[in-house]
Design a protein around this motif. Structure first.
Motif, short mmCIF file in Angstrom:
data_model
loop_
_atom_site.label_atom_id
_atom_site.label_comp_id
_atom_site.label_asym_id
_atom_site.label_seq_id
_atom_site.Cartn_x
_atom_site.Cartn_y
_atom_site.Cartn_z
N ARG A 1 0.81 -1.21 0.00
CA ARG A 1 0.00 0.00 0.00
C ARG A 1 0.85 1.27 0.00
O ARG A 1 0.50 2.27 -0.62
CB ARG A 1 -0.93 -0.02 1.23
CG ARG A 1 -1.83 1.18 1.37
CD ARG A 1 -2.71 1.15 2.62
NE ARG A 1 -1.92 0.99 3.84
CZ ARG A 1 -1.91 -0.12 4.60
NH1 ARG A 1 -2.64 -1.15 4.28
NH2 ARG A 1 -1.16 -0.19 5.67
N ASP A 2 1.97 1.26 0.72
CA ASP A 2 2.83 2.44 0.81
C ASP A 2 4.11 2.30 -0.02
O ASP A 2 5.14 2.87 0.30
CB ASP A 2 3.17 2.72 2.28
CG ASP A 2 1.94 3.10 3.08
OD1 ASP A 2 1.07 3.83 2.55
OD2 ASP A 2 1.84 2.65 4.25
N GLY A 3 4.03 1.50 -1.06
CA GLY A 3 5.15 1.35 -1.98
C GLY A 3 6.15 0.29 -1.58
O GLY A 3 7.25 0.24 -2.14
N GLU A 4 5.79 -0.59 -0.64
CA GLU A 4 6.72 -1.63 -0.22
C GLU A 4 7.08 -2.54 -1.40
O GLU A 4 6.25 -2.84 -2.24
CB GLU A 4 6.11 -2.48 0.90
CG GLU A 4 5.92 -1.75 2.20
CD GLU A 4 4.61 -0.99 2.30
OE1 GLU A 4 4.33 -0.45 3.37
OE2 GLU A 4 3.86 -0.91 1.28
N ARG A 5 8.32 -2.95 -1.39
CA ARG A 5 8.83 -3.84 -2.44
C ARG A 5 8.74 -5.28 -1.95
O ARG A 5 9.09 -5.59 -0.82
CB ARG A 5 10.27 -3.48 -2.73
CG ARG A 5 10.87 -4.25 -3.87
CD ARG A 5 12.30 -3.81 -4.08
NE ARG A 5 12.63 -4.03 -5.48
CZ ARG A 5 13.85 -4.04 -5.94
NH1 ARG A 5 14.88 -3.81 -5.14
NH2 ARG A 5 14.07 -4.26 -7.21
N PHE A 6 8.26 -6.14 -2.81
CA PHE A 6 8.17 -7.57 -2.52
C PHE A 6 9.05 -8.33 -3.51
O PHE A 6 9.51 -7.77 -4.50
CB PHE A 6 6.72 -8.05 -2.66
CG PHE A 6 5.87 -7.82 -1.44
CD1 PHE A 6 5.31 -8.88 -0.75
CD2 PHE A 6 5.62 -6.53 -0.98
CE1 PHE A 6 4.53 -8.68 0.37
CE2 PHE A 6 4.85 -6.32 0.15
CZ PHE A 6 4.30 -7.39 0.82
N HIS A 7 9.27 -9.60 -3.21
CA HIS A 7 9.97 -10.48 -4.13
C HIS A 7 9.05 -11.65 -4.45
O HIS A 7 8.33 -12.13 -3.57
CB HIS A 7 11.27 -11.01 -3.52
CG HIS A 7 12.29 -9.94 -3.32
ND1 HIS A 7 12.96 -9.35 -4.36
CD2 HIS A 7 12.74 -9.34 -2.20
CE1 HIS A 7 13.78 -8.44 -3.88
NE2 HIS A 7 13.67 -8.41 -2.57
N LEU A 8 9.08 -12.07 -5.69
CA LEU A 8 8.34 -13.25 -6.12
C LEU A 8 9.31 -14.42 -6.17
O LEU A 8 10.35 -14.35 -6.83
CB LEU A 8 7.73 -13.03 -7.51
CG LEU A 8 7.05 -14.24 -8.15
CD1 LEU A 8 5.82 -14.65 -7.34
CD2 LEU A 8 6.68 -13.94 -9.59
N TYR A 9 8.97 -15.46 -5.43
CA TYR A 9 9.72 -16.72 -5.45
C TYR A 9 8.84 -17.77 -6.10
O TYR A 9 7.61 -17.69 -6.01
CB TYR A 9 10.06 -17.18 -4.02
CG TYR A 9 11.20 -16.43 -3.40
CD1 TYR A 9 12.49 -16.96 -3.44
CD2 TYR A 9 11.00 -15.23 -2.75
CE1 TYR A 9 13.55 -16.30 -2.85
CE2 TYR A 9 12.06 -14.55 -2.16
CZ TYR A 9 13.33 -15.09 -2.20
OH TYR A 9 14.38 -14.42 -1.62
N ALA A 10 9.47 -18.77 -6.72
CA ALA A 10 8.67 -19.83 -7.33
C ALA A 10 9.44 -21.14 -7.33
O ALA A 10 10.68 -21.17 -7.42
CB ALA A 10 8.28 -19.48 -8.76
N TRP A 11 8.68 -22.19 -7.19
CA TRP A 11 9.16 -23.54 -7.46
C TRP A 11 8.52 -23.91 -8.78
O TRP A 11 7.29 -23.94 -8.89
CB TRP A 11 8.67 -24.56 -6.42
CG TRP A 11 9.27 -24.47 -5.08
CD1 TRP A 11 10.40 -25.11 -4.64
CD2 TRP A 11 8.77 -23.75 -3.95
NE1 TRP A 11 10.61 -24.83 -3.32
CE2 TRP A 11 9.62 -23.99 -2.87
CE3 TRP A 11 7.66 -22.92 -3.76
CZ2 TRP A 11 9.42 -23.44 -1.62
CZ3 TRP A 11 7.45 -22.36 -2.52
CH2 TRP A 11 8.32 -22.62 -1.47
#
Length: 170
Positions: free
Chosen positions: A141-151
């Motif tokens: 909501r406040d511009g937080e950065r996430f990472h996408l992980y995958a198997w």
């Protein structure tokens, strides 16, 4: 002793009301302001499969998986302080019981999104054989950065699956 049971609203609400700091930060930045723990729990149980991990009879962690497209699941997990004790049992449960079932059902990919600051989640995902696929800028909501992980199921090395199947319950 750690046990894993199908999740219910009471137990998941208890976990959601007592989140450890990293999980609180990760979850609440994705939700409308004022969201209550019981709403988080209800959403967690709304679709897909969910379980609760108990340590000494108390709910410590909730985790689950939801279908997001044909052959693709998204995973989630959160817990109370001390959840770390449950991680080996949760991992063994998933790799021993769920992964073979998913492979037979045609699941080809499992994704997890995690906030950039949740270092313990990143360490576990990488140890469990997930690949960091990309950064997701402005996810929170406040511009937080996430990472996408995958198997990607045909790329998870057999040694990872064997290793996690052999993890003993704590």
């Amino acid at each position: 002793m750690i046990t894993i049971e199908p999740a219910n609203l009471r137990d998941v609400s208890y976990v959601a009301a007592n989140l450890r700091a990293w999980d609180r930060e990760e979850i609440y930045c994705q939700l409308p302001l004022g969201t209550k723990p019981e709403a988080i729990a209800a959403h967690s149980l709304a679709v897909g499969e969910a379980w609760t991990a108990f340590y000494k009879g108390l709910p410590m962690a909730a985790f689950g998986f939801q279908t997001i497209s044909a052959g693709v699941l998204t995973g989630w997990a959160y817990g109370r302080d001390g959840m770390e004790r449950c991680i080996p049992a949760i991992t063994r449960f998933v790799f021993t019981y769920k992964v073979p079932e998913w492979l037979e059902a045609g699941i080809t990919r499992i994704e997890v999104r995690t906030i950039e600051t949740h270092v313990s989640a990143h360490r576990w995902l990488e140890a469990a054989g997930a690949e960091r696929i990309c950064a997701l800028d402005q996810w929170g909501r406040d511009g937080e950065r996430f990472h996408l992980y995958a198997w990607v199921c045909d790329r998870v090395p057999d040694k990872i699956i064997r290793r996690w199947k052999n993890v003993l319950y704590a």
